[in-house]
Write a protein that holds these residues in place. Structure first.
Motif, PDB file in Angstrom:
ATOM      1  N   LYS A 296       0.834  -1.207   0.000  1.00 25.09           N
ATOM      2  CA  LYS A 296       0.000   0.000   0.000  1.00 25.09           C
ATOM      3  C   LYS A 296       0.864   1.252   0.000  1.00 25.09           C
ATOM      4  CE  LYS A 296      -3.843   2.244   2.390  1.00 25.09           C
ATOM      5  NZ  LYS A 296      -4.910   2.096   3.405  1.00 25.09           N
ATOM      6  N   ARG A 297       1.932   1.240   0.794  1.00 28.36           N
ATOM      7  CA  ARG A 297       2.812   2.403   0.889  1.00 28.36           C
ATOM      8  C   ARG A 297       3.647   2.586  -0.369  1.00 28.36           C
ATOM      9  NH1 ARG A 297       5.845   0.490   4.316  1.00 28.36           N
ATOM     10  NH2 ARG A 297       7.818   0.266   3.192  1.00 28.36           N
ATOM     11  N   ARG A 300       1.585   3.327  -3.507  1.00 28.26           N
ATOM     12  CA  ARG A 300       0.702   4.493  -3.373  1.00 28.26           C
ATOM     13  C   ARG A 300      -0.771   4.135  -3.531  1.00 28.26           C
ATOM     14  NH1 ARG A 300       1.787   8.376  -7.338  1.00 28.26           N
ATOM     15  NH2 ARG A 300       3.444   7.319  -8.459  1.00 28.26           N
ATOM     16  N   ASP A 302      -3.178   4.668  -1.413  1.00 26.59           N
ATOM     17  CA  ASP A 302      -3.750   5.359  -0.267  1.00 26.59           C
ATOM     18  C   ASP A 302      -5.269   5.334  -0.251  1.00 26.59           C
ATOM     19  OD1 ASP A 302      -1.168   6.007   0.505  1.00 26.59           O
ATOM     20  OD2 ASP A 302      -1.199   7.920  -0.543  1.00 26.59           O
ATOM     21  N   ASP A 303      -5.883   5.158  -1.417  1.00 29.21           N
ATOM     22  CA  ASP A 303      -7.340   5.196  -1.499  1.00 29.21           C
ATOM     23  C   ASP A 303      -7.983   3.831  -1.267  1.00 29.21           C
ATOM     24  OD1 ASP A 303      -6.234   4.218  -3.842  1.00 29.21           O
ATOM     25  OD2 ASP A 303      -7.799   5.024  -5.130  1.00 29.21           O
ATOM     26  N   SER A 305      -9.192   0.771   0.975  1.00 32.02           N
ATOM     27  CA  SER A 305      -9.565   0.465   2.351  1.00 32.02           C
ATOM     28  C   SER A 305      -9.312  -1.015   2.624  1.00 32.02           C
ATOM     29  CB  SER A 305     -11.047   0.785   2.587  1.00 32.02           C
ATOM     30  OG  SER A 305     -11.862  -0.215   2.000  1.00 32.02           O
TER      31      SER A 305
END
Length: 312
Positions: A296-297, A300, A302-303, A305
């Protein structure tokens, strides 16, 4: 008691293709073997989001990273345009690692064109070369040291693009020098560093090569362990997984299926059940990082869930 991971998963490495587009020359019936993977016949079928969702059923995959799948090199942006047409409702191909031939004179323009797509978060230009033509992926040796190629690589940081690094163990020392030369570039080593030679000397070369992890700008994808271990068992996979995690730590390692390619020698369930079994003794936070947080990091997402998007 050990607790196998049951949380959300980001599959950090897989492929999709529609062979009706005639854009994947390596999958042509006349193409022969590639990369030591063995007979490629089972891959000569369409593999689309619904196929991935079927294979991943039963695992809490919330998003995936699509990695370039050998699309015709004279039209690398065409693959990205095609990916944009696919259904994203289930989180399949939420982000893309695309191809750019970095030594090409058009590389600056191609990087600009690829980076214009919001889902593009990385580039892969495969470097894996071996003296045996049936094992090699790259067209030539020594690409990492080519000034023109390095000039292309130097442009990725302007667009916050990671570089997916695919090499064989014999090239890992060169990859370490590359990482040292580009300390601000995020590298992601593919497929555990591709331990293709399974004899004692070959595996020692691979283990030694993972000293690449001394460079903090390199992460690793633990993916397609069965590519070169066709008669695998959980006991044969375990030391490979644990060596990668020992070297890179739980903060710079992530899991990927490499489906459908890994399907030549394993099922999706075998792959992820194996990851969960091998890491059952890790802490909950460490497991979450390996299966979800690091991908996730780095890519990218970030959106995304933690709610499952693929049918369970």
């Amino acid at each position: 008691m050990p607790e196998p991971y049951a949380g959300p998963i980001i599959d950090a490495h897989h492929h999709l293709w529609d062979l009706g587009l005639d854009r994947h020359p390596w999958l042509a019936a006349t193409a022969g073997e590639r990369g030591g993977l063995g007979e490629l016949g089972p891959l000569r079928r369409n593999y689309l989001p619904e196929d991935y969702a079927r294979d991943a059923k039963g695992h809490n995959v919330v998003a995936t990273v699509h990695v370039e799948a050998g699309w015709a090199s004279d039209d690398c942006v065409g693959e990205t345009r095609w990916l944009e047409t696919l259904d994203k409702a289930r989180g399949v191909a939420a982000r893309y690692v695309v191809h750019v031939p970095l030594a090409d004179r058009q590389a600056p323009a191609l990087i600009e064109a690829q980076a214009a797509f919001e889902r593009v978060v990385g580039v892969r230009d495969i470097l894996s070369w071996d003296p045996d033509p049936a094992r090699r992926f790259a067209a030539r040796d020594g690409i990492m040291d080519d000034p023109a190629w390095r000039a292309g690589l130097a442009l990725l940081g302007q667009h916050r693009l990671a570089f997916d690094l695919m090499v064989f163990p014999r090239q890992l020392a060169g990859a370490a020098r590359l990482a040292a030369a580009f300390p601000d570039q995020q590298f992601v080593l593919n497929h555990c560093g591709s331990p293709i030679d399974r004899d004692a000397d070959g595996m020692q070369t691979w283990r030694d090569g993972l000293r690449l992890s001394e460079h903090d700008n390199v992460a690793i994808k633990i993916s397609d362990l069965v590519a070169y271990d066709h008669d695998w068992t959980l006991d044969s996979l375990r030391p490979v997984v644990l060596r990668c995690i020992d070297c890179f730590g739980t903060g710079r390692a992530m899991f990927g299926s490499d489906f459908p390619v890994a399907g030549l020698h394993s099922s999706f369930d075998d792959i992820y059940d194996g990851f969960k079994t091998i890491t059952a003794d890790f802490s909950a936070d460490e497991q979450t990082a390996l299966f979800y947080g690091n991908a996730k990091r780095i890519y990218r997402l970030d959106d995304v869930s933690s709610a499952g998007l693929l049918p369970a």
